[in-house]
Motif scaffolding. Sequence first.
Motif, short mmCIF file in Angstrom:
data_model
loop_
_atom_site.label_atom_id
_atom_site.label_comp_id
_atom_site.label_asym_id
_atom_site.label_seq_id
_atom_site.Cartn_x
_atom_site.Cartn_y
_atom_site.Cartn_z
N GLY A 211 1.29 -1.16 0.29
CA GLY A 211 -0.13 -0.48 -0.27
C GLY A 211 0.97 1.34 -0.05
O GLY A 211 2.11 1.07 -0.81
N GLU A 212 0.86 2.40 0.67
CA GLU A 212 1.39 3.23 0.66
C GLU A 212 2.81 2.87 0.99
O GLU A 212 3.73 3.73 0.84
CB GLU A 212 0.18 4.26 1.69
CG GLU A 212 -1.16 5.10 1.29
CD GLU A 212 -1.43 6.52 1.99
OE1 GLU A 212 -0.86 6.34 2.92
OE2 GLU A 212 -2.97 6.51 1.69
N GLN A 231 25.54 3.76 -6.92
CA GLN A 231 25.60 2.80 -7.31
C GLN A 231 24.96 1.68 -7.37
O GLN A 231 24.44 1.40 -8.50
CB GLN A 231 27.68 1.83 -7.23
CG GLN A 231 28.38 2.81 -7.23
CD GLN A 231 28.13 3.28 -9.44
OE1 GLN A 231 27.77 4.29 -10.01
NE2 GLN A 231 29.08 1.55 -9.38
N ASN A 232 24.63 1.36 -6.70
CA ASN A 232 23.37 0.23 -5.98
C ASN A 232 22.85 0.62 -5.07
O ASN A 232 23.55 1.78 -3.55
CB ASN A 232 24.07 -0.75 -6.00
CG ASN A 232 24.96 -1.11 -6.89
OD1 ASN A 232 24.09 -1.80 -7.99
ND2 ASN A 232 25.89 -1.98 -6.89
N VAL A 233 21.52 1.14 -4.48
CA VAL A 233 20.37 0.11 -3.33
C VAL A 233 20.24 -0.69 -2.84
O VAL A 233 19.45 -1.39 -3.89
CB VAL A 233 19.26 1.87 -3.51
CG1 VAL A 233 18.64 1.74 -2.35
CG2 VAL A 233 19.86 3.26 -4.05
N TYR A 234 20.08 -0.92 -1.62
CA TYR A 234 20.04 -2.35 -0.91
C TYR A 234 18.76 -2.09 0.36
O TYR A 234 18.88 -1.71 1.15
CB TYR A 234 20.97 -3.00 -0.99
CG TYR A 234 21.92 -3.30 -2.24
CD1 TYR A 234 22.04 -4.15 -3.06
CD2 TYR A 234 23.77 -3.10 -1.86
CE1 TYR A 234 22.65 -4.88 -4.13
CE2 TYR A 234 24.44 -3.33 -3.11
CZ TYR A 234 23.56 -3.85 -3.67
OH TYR A 234 24.47 -4.36 -4.67
N SER A 235 18.06 -2.75 0.09
CA SER A 235 16.83 -3.23 0.92
C SER A 235 16.21 -4.39 1.61
O SER A 235 16.50 -4.95 0.81
CB SER A 235 15.86 -2.05 0.40
OG SER A 235 14.57 -2.46 1.22
N ASN A 236 16.12 -4.17 2.17
CA ASN A 236 15.45 -5.01 3.09
C ASN A 236 13.43 -5.67 3.39
O ASN A 236 13.09 -5.92 3.92
CB ASN A 236 15.62 -5.51 4.77
CG ASN A 236 14.76 -4.84 5.30
OD1 ASN A 236 14.20 -3.93 4.96
ND2 ASN A 236 15.04 -5.33 6.87
N ALA A 237 13.65 -5.08 2.05
CA ALA A 237 11.49 -5.24 1.94
C ALA A 237 11.34 -5.89 0.93
O ALA A 237 11.68 -5.67 -0.05
CB ALA A 237 11.43 -3.39 0.93
N ASP A 238 10.10 -6.12 0.87
CA ASP A 238 9.39 -7.46 0.22
C ASP A 238 7.77 -6.25 -0.42
O ASP A 238 7.14 -6.82 0.95
CB ASP A 238 9.44 -8.41 1.65
CG ASP A 238 8.45 -9.60 -0.24
OD1 ASP A 238 8.27 -9.46 -0.75
OD2 ASP A 238 8.12 -10.35 1.04
N ILE A 239 8.78 -6.37 -1.26
CA ILE A 239 6.86 -5.38 -1.82
C ILE A 239 6.16 -6.28 -2.30
O ILE A 239 6.12 -6.91 -3.15
CB ILE A 239 7.55 -4.39 -2.64
CG1 ILE A 239 8.92 -3.33 -2.36
CG2 ILE A 239 6.83 -3.60 -3.29
CD1 ILE A 239 8.45 -2.68 -2.07
N VAL A 240 4.37 -5.86 -1.61
CA VAL A 240 3.74 -6.99 -2.15
C VAL A 240 2.26 -6.04 -2.60
O VAL A 240 2.55 -5.08 -2.07
CB VAL A 240 3.01 -8.37 -1.34
CG1 VAL A 240 4.77 -8.81 -0.73
CG2 VAL A 240 2.42 -7.00 -0.09
N GLU A 241 1.96 -6.46 -3.00
CA GLU A 241 0.20 -5.87 -3.89
C GLU A 241 -0.58 -6.00 -2.77
O GLU A 241 -0.56 -7.22 -2.15
CB GLU A 241 0.32 -6.80 -5.23
CG GLU A 241 0.95 -5.62 -5.95
CD GLU A 241 0.66 -6.45 -7.90
OE1 GLU A 241 0.73 -5.49 -8.30
OE2 GLU A 241 0.98 -8.02 -7.80
#
Length: 241
Positions: A211-212, A231-241
Amino acid sequence: MSGHSKWATIKRKKAVLDSKRGKIFTKLIKEITIAAREGGGDPNGNPRLRLAIDNAKSQNMPQENIERAIKKATGELEGVTYHELTYEGYGPAGVALLVEVATDNKNRTVAEVRHLFSKNGGSMGETGSVAWMFDRKGIITLPAEGRKEDEVMEVVLEAGADDLSTEEDYFEVQTSVEAFETVRRALADKGFKIENASLQWIAKNLIEVKGEEAEKVLKIIEALEDVDDVQNVYSNADIVE
């Protein structure tokens, strides 16, 4: 083997757009320059440079651009000295962010990155504040192009890969740092087209955001990635719909 997060798909599509805009060339030139400066201009004796050149060629970078970058790094031509740095912090929804940069002006870059963290609902942290949440891994992306998963799996497992993710039109192979070059070479020797191969920071555990909150996370990541020095961006986000 494993599944895949939506963010990985989004990131791959963005990389395609970046290559069309020419932004990817800037990142590749910096990587070639740094690799040649640190390990010498001969790709046969410099695995990092060999990888950077292969990635540049996969993006159809002209050979003269590659050679010019190497000569600038080795002092044959006048060039810029880039410094590699990693910034850490938190974004919206408490997601961890690692930002790798290559810059000729540390003060300018850190000010810009800190501003974007603050502007987009995040905060920069101290060195080590989030790095412990990630492992360094080799990631190799292959377009499917009619290949079967079993074909890929047979090659990568024999070469020592850790994991294989299968999507509709591509495969993603994950390796340890130590096995990365061996797996990459095994795939190339078997005639597989390699879309991209790189060492990346992979989150040990993912935080689900939707969502938001997901939109805010994507916004800060994209803002950081648009910085010329990033150069790069890393994340521990799991983007879900």
